[in-house]
Design a protein around this motif. Structure first.
Motif, PDB file in Angstrom:
ATOM      1  N   ASP A 251       0.892  -1.206   0.037  1.00 15.36           N
ATOM      2  CA  ASP A 251       0.192  -0.089  -0.020  1.00 15.36           C
ATOM      3  C   ASP A 251       0.807   1.314  -0.177  1.00 15.36           C
ATOM      4  O   ASP A 251       0.304   2.369  -0.667  1.00 15.36           O
ATOM      5  CB  ASP A 251      -0.917   0.120   1.221  1.00 15.36           C
ATOM      6  N   GLU A 252       1.980   1.098   0.747  1.00 15.32           N
ATOM      7  CA  GLU A 252       2.920   2.295   0.780  1.00 15.32           C
ATOM      8  C   GLU A 252       3.332   2.558  -0.615  1.00 15.32           C
ATOM      9  O   GLU A 252       3.554   3.722  -1.204  1.00 15.32           O
ATOM     10  CB  GLU A 252       3.985   2.128   1.870  1.00 15.32           C
ATOM     11  N   VAL A 253       3.874   1.542  -1.333  1.00 19.29           N
ATOM     12  CA  VAL A 253       4.534   1.605  -2.518  1.00 19.29           C
ATOM     13  C   VAL A 253       3.671   2.308  -3.568  1.00 19.29           C
ATOM     14  O   VAL A 253       3.798   3.060  -4.325  1.00 19.29           O
ATOM     15  CB  VAL A 253       5.043   0.290  -2.957  1.00 19.29           C
ATOM     16  N   LEU A 254       2.147   1.767  -3.673  1.00 15.15           N
ATOM     17  CA  LEU A 254       1.310   2.155  -4.500  1.00 15.15           C
ATOM     18  C   LEU A 254       0.801   3.589  -4.187  1.00 15.15           C
ATOM     19  O   LEU A 254       0.625   4.150  -5.077  1.00 15.15           O
ATOM     20  CB  LEU A 254      -0.066   1.322  -4.417  1.00 15.15           C
TER      21      LEU A 254
ATOM     22  N   THR B  14      12.086   2.052 -10.440  1.00 19.84           N
ATOM     23  CA  THR B  14      12.185   1.602  -8.800  1.00 19.84           C
ATOM     24  C   THR B  14      10.865   1.008  -8.342  1.00 19.84           C
ATOM     25  O   THR B  14      11.035  -0.030  -7.716  1.00 19.84           O
ATOM     26  CB  THR B  14      12.709   2.613  -8.034  1.00 19.84           C
ATOM     27  N   ILE B  15       9.840   1.744  -8.424  1.00 21.42           N
ATOM     28  CA  ILE B  15       8.611   0.964  -7.681  1.00 21.42           C
ATOM     29  C   ILE B  15       8.156  -0.215  -8.565  1.00 21.42           C
ATOM     30  O   ILE B  15       7.803  -1.040  -7.911  1.00 21.42           O
ATOM     31  CB  ILE B  15       7.481   2.299  -7.647  1.00 21.42           C
ATOM     32  N   ARG B  16       8.383  -0.122  -9.712  1.00 19.99           N
ATOM     33  CA  ARG B  16       7.865  -1.624 -10.300  1.00 19.99           C
ATOM     34  C   ARG B  16       8.565  -2.566  -9.828  1.00 19.99           C
ATOM     35  O   ARG B  16       8.110  -3.650  -9.669  1.00 19.99           O
ATOM     36  CB  ARG B  16       8.314  -1.409 -11.680  1.00 19.99           C
ATOM     37  N   ALA B  17       9.981  -2.401  -9.751  1.00 22.58           N
ATOM     38  CA  ALA B  17      10.757  -3.505  -9.010  1.00 22.58           C
ATOM     39  C   ALA B  17      10.454  -3.680  -7.727  1.00 22.58           C
ATOM     40  O   ALA B  17      10.687  -4.990  -7.292  1.00 22.58           O
ATOM     41  CB  ALA B  17      12.223  -2.901  -9.392  1.00 22.58           C
ATOM     42  N   GLN B  18      10.168  -2.829  -6.713  1.00 24.52           N
ATOM     43  CA  GLN B  18       9.816  -3.211  -5.495  1.00 24.52           C
ATOM     44  C   GLN B  18       8.467  -4.003  -5.353  1.00 24.52           C
ATOM     45  O   GLN B  18       8.236  -4.652  -4.515  1.00 24.52           O
ATOM     46  CB  GLN B  18       9.490  -1.717  -4.830  1.00 24.52           C
ATOM     47  N   LEU B  19       7.469  -3.537  -6.406  1.00 24.27           N
ATOM     48  CA  LEU B  19       6.241  -4.331  -6.576  1.00 24.27           C
ATOM     49  C   LEU B  19       6.679  -5.646  -6.897  1.00 24.27           C
ATOM     50  O   LEU B  19       5.878  -6.903  -6.423  1.00 24.27           O
ATOM     51  CB  LEU B  19       5.257  -3.615  -7.447  1.00 24.27           C
ATOM     52  N   ARG B  20       7.353  -5.961  -7.915  1.00 27.29           N
ATOM     53  CA  ARG B  20       7.969  -7.259  -8.324  1.00 27.29           C
ATOM     54  C   ARG B  20       8.381  -8.059  -7.118  1.00 27.29           C
ATOM     55  O   ARG B  20       7.984  -9.224  -6.696  1.00 27.29           O
ATOM     56  CB  ARG B  20       8.836  -7.383  -9.382  1.00 27.29           C
ATOM     57  N   SER B  21       9.321  -7.352  -6.056  1.00 24.73           N
ATOM     58  CA  SER B  21       9.868  -8.035  -5.038  1.00 24.73           C
ATOM     59  C   SER B  21       8.859  -8.418  -4.304  1.00 24.73           C
ATOM     60  O   SER B  21       9.027  -9.299  -3.579  1.00 24.73           O
ATOM     61  CB  SER B  21      10.823  -6.909  -4.706  1.00 24.73           C
TER      62      SER B  21
END
Length: 63
Positions: free
Chosen positions: A24-27, A48-55
């Motif tokens: 939720d924080e990343v979105l 970076t956000i896309r990579a974090q969501l994948r992670s």
């Protein structure tokens, strides 16, 4: 035997503990970025956000 001052040379050394990211924080951060005008900085942040969501998805799917 290595002296204390030599420990960790030629390596990255011990990793700092990283805070676990919350989806939720990343979105929320992505939504705020999408309101900005397009720029190179914004594109890098979205990558970076896309990579974090994948992670996050990978961690969740692994259990």
């Amino acid at each position: 035997m290595k002296m204390h001052s030599q420990c960790g040379r030629n390596s990255a050394g011990p990793r700092e503990s990283q805070r676990v990211l919350d989806r939720d924080e990343v979105l929320g951060r992505r939504d705020r970025l999408m309101q900005q005008t397009p720029s190179a900085k914004r594109s890098a942040a979205l990558t970076t956000i896309r990579a974090q969501l994948r992670s996050i998805d990978w961690r969740v799917s692994r259990g």
